[in-house]
Motif scaffolding. Structure first.
Motif, short mmCIF file in Angstrom:
data_model
loop_
_atom_site.label_atom_id
_atom_site.label_comp_id
_atom_site.label_asym_id
_atom_site.label_seq_id
_atom_site.Cartn_x
_atom_site.Cartn_y
_atom_site.Cartn_z
N MET A 94 0.81 -1.22 0.00
CA MET A 94 0.00 0.00 0.00
C MET A 94 0.84 1.28 0.00
N ARG A 95 2.14 1.16 0.36
CA ARG A 95 2.94 2.38 0.46
C ARG A 95 3.34 2.93 -0.90
N GLN A 96 3.34 2.07 -1.92
CA GLN A 96 3.63 2.59 -3.26
C GLN A 96 2.28 3.03 -3.84
N PRO A 127 -4.92 -0.18 6.89
CA PRO A 127 -4.00 -0.22 5.75
C PRO A 127 -3.32 1.14 5.59
N HIS A 128 -2.17 1.16 4.94
CA HIS A 128 -1.46 2.43 4.77
C HIS A 128 -2.21 3.27 3.73
N LEU A 129 -3.05 4.17 4.21
CA LEU A 129 -3.82 5.03 3.31
C LEU A 129 -3.25 6.43 3.44
N PRO A 168 6.09 9.56 14.09
CA PRO A 168 7.29 10.02 13.37
C PRO A 168 6.99 10.78 12.09
N ASP A 169 5.75 10.79 11.61
CA ASP A 169 5.46 11.57 10.41
C ASP A 169 4.00 12.00 10.38
N GLU A 170 3.70 12.92 9.48
CA GLU A 170 2.34 13.48 9.43
C GLU A 170 1.30 12.40 9.12
N GLU A 171 1.69 11.37 8.34
CA GLU A 171 0.72 10.32 8.02
C GLU A 171 0.25 9.60 9.28
N GLY A 172 1.17 9.57 10.28
CA GLY A 172 0.86 8.86 11.51
C GLY A 172 -0.06 9.66 12.43
N GLY A 191 8.27 15.91 11.64
CA GLY A 191 8.20 16.04 10.19
C GLY A 191 9.16 15.01 9.61
N LYS A 192 8.80 14.36 8.51
CA LYS A 192 9.69 13.31 7.96
C LYS A 192 9.94 13.51 6.47
N GLN A 193 11.22 13.38 6.10
CA GLN A 193 11.55 13.35 4.67
C GLN A 193 12.25 12.03 4.42
N ARG A 194 11.71 11.23 3.47
CA ARG A 194 12.35 9.95 3.15
C ARG A 194 13.36 10.18 2.04
N ARG A 195 14.61 9.69 2.27
CA ARG A 195 15.67 9.90 1.26
C ARG A 195 16.08 8.60 0.59
N ASP A 219 3.41 4.23 15.10
CA ASP A 219 3.46 4.29 13.62
C ASP A 219 2.64 3.13 13.07
N ASP A 220 2.29 3.19 11.80
CA ASP A 220 1.48 2.08 11.26
C ASP A 220 2.35 0.86 10.96
N ILE A 221 3.57 1.09 10.46
CA ILE A 221 4.41 -0.04 10.04
C ILE A 221 5.81 0.13 10.60
N VAL A 222 6.40 -0.95 11.10
CA VAL A 222 7.84 -0.94 11.33
C VAL A 222 8.43 -1.94 10.34
N SER A 223 9.34 -1.42 9.50
CA SER A 223 9.92 -2.27 8.45
C SER A 223 11.43 -2.32 8.65
N SER A 224 12.17 -1.38 8.08
CA SER A 224 13.62 -1.37 8.32
C SER A 224 13.92 -0.87 9.74
N GLY A 225 12.97 -0.20 10.35
CA GLY A 225 13.16 0.33 11.71
C GLY A 225 13.81 1.70 11.74
N HIS A 226 14.23 2.22 10.58
CA HIS A 226 14.97 3.49 10.58
C HIS A 226 14.11 4.66 11.04
N THR A 227 12.84 4.67 10.65
CA THR A 227 11.98 5.80 11.06
C THR A 227 11.87 5.85 12.58
N LEU A 228 11.51 4.74 13.19
CA LEU A 228 11.33 4.72 14.64
C LEU A 228 12.67 4.94 15.36
C1 R5P Z 1 5.66 5.17 6.02
O1 R5P Z 1 5.02 5.93 5.36
C2 R5P Z 1 5.12 4.41 7.17
O2 R5P Z 1 4.13 5.09 7.86
C3 R5P Z 1 6.24 3.97 8.13
O3 R5P Z 1 6.73 5.14 8.77
C4 R5P Z 1 7.35 3.31 7.39
O4 R5P Z 1 6.86 2.29 6.57
C5 R5P Z 1 8.37 2.76 8.34
O5 R5P Z 1 9.39 2.20 7.59
P1 R5P Z 1 10.83 1.91 8.17
O6 R5P Z 1 10.65 1.06 9.41
O7 R5P Z 1 11.52 1.18 7.05
O8 R5P Z 1 11.47 3.21 8.46
#
Ligand code: R5P
Length: 298
Positions: A94-96, A127-129, A168-172, A191-195, A219-228
């Motif tokens: 859903m993130r793409q 879902p990531h909307l 960690p970001d406005e979507e959250g 505020g978050k900028q993804r690089r 947050d909705d998703i923890v994936s790589s963990g970098h955001t958190l």
């Molecule tokens: C992104 O838009 C999501 O809300 C999560 O912040 C993001 O998927 C977290 O990803 P990661 O754990 O890789 O930083």
């Protein structure tokens, strides 16, 4: 006994059995294996003609299971199931949700087309909307979205005295505000900028007036963990106590848990939309309620 039957894709057997038992429904068995060349074999055990069949799947990592899901749904149609419901607590891809670079696949839309052609209903959890305003803007089947805010708020109430909810970001903000409202706590957003896939830049909020509270990052998703992890660092740098991290979906790329530990997170928990270490917020009673509510809408 309910007219509904449940069947699990590999990995979701326990969740399907629990849902079936809570709804007094039948549980069908799926036998599946690989042929020596890697192609998949599937066989359903149990009568499905005329039945509503709920297929439960934990779609992370998604690719291998997605094809099995489509094959299973198609087999259910072939075997004359009256209705096919997909219970996918974590909805992947859903993130793409836009074509950021020319030629990119908008996989959220592709997945929606694929699943809409396979089933009659979809139940999922938050879902990531972001750019899509709702699932119904994407999917052409009946949908139910289960919000995790209530279950997360209950966890925070039980585990964190004087919390400060931080996203960690406005979507959250949608989750942070909903959780904070339920526990009666203040909330803030970075505020978050993804690089890149593993690189984000966070801009901290003003925290001076809440420095005596215990931060809970939501947050909705923890994936790589970098955001958190970055948010945990920034909160510590601002002089707050070690943050608890709560995500709805624990997708967990390799090394993500270690990263959060090194960042100094005091606890990391997720809901059990996906099973695994730390998936201690039980969202299944809410999922089961949403499945039951599909009947009312028929
Ligand atoms: C992104 O838009 C999501 O809300 C999560 O912040 C993001 O998927 C977290 O990803 P990661 O754990 O890789 O930083």
């Amino acid at each position: 006994m309910s007219h509904r039957a449940f069947v699990a894709l590999p990995g979701a057997e326990a969740a399907a059995a629990r849902a079936a038992s809570l709804l007094d429904a039948r549980l069908l068995l799926l036998h599946t294996r690989r042929f020596p060349d890697g192609e998949r074999y599937l066989r359903l055990e149990g009568e499905v003609a005329g039945a509503t069949v709920a297929v439960v799947a934990h779609l992370s990592p998604p690719d291998e299971l997605l094809l099995a899901l489509v094959f299973l749904a198609d087999t259910l149609r072939d075997l004359r199931a009256a209705r096919i419901e997909l219970v996918l607590p974590y909805l992947p891809y859903m993130r793409q949700d836009a074509r950021f670079q020319p030629g990119e696949a908008v996989t959220s839309r592709s997945l929606a087309r694929l699943l809409s052609g396979s089933a009659d209903a979809l139940v999922t959890v938050d879902p990531h909307l972001h750019r899509w305003r709702s699932l119904d803007a994407l999917f052409r089947l009946q949908t139910r979205v289960v919000p995790a805010a209530g279950a997360i708020a209950a966890w925070v109430r039980d585990h964190v005295p004087r919390p400060l909810i931080v996203t960690p970001d406005e979507e959250g903000a949608q989750w942070a505000a909903a959780v904070a409202g339920r526990v009666g706590a203040p909330w803030r957003t970075f505020g978050k900028q993804r690089r890149g896939d593993r690189e984000v830049r966070l801009v901290p909020p003003v925290l001076d007036d809440v420095a005596d509270r215990t931060p809970v990052l939501v947050d909705d998703i923890v994936s790589s963990g970098h955001t958190l992890a970055q948010a945990v660092h920034a909160l510590r740098a601002a002089g707050l106590p070690a943050a608890r991290c709560v995500a709805v979906h624990g997708v967990w790329a390799p090394a993500a848990r270690e990263l959060l530990k090194q960042a100094g997170a005091a606890a990391v928990v997720t809901s059990n939309t996906l099973p695994g270490e730390g998936a201690e917020i039980d969202i299944w009673p809410d999922i089961v309620q949403a499945i039951a509510s599909l009947d009312a809408a028929r």
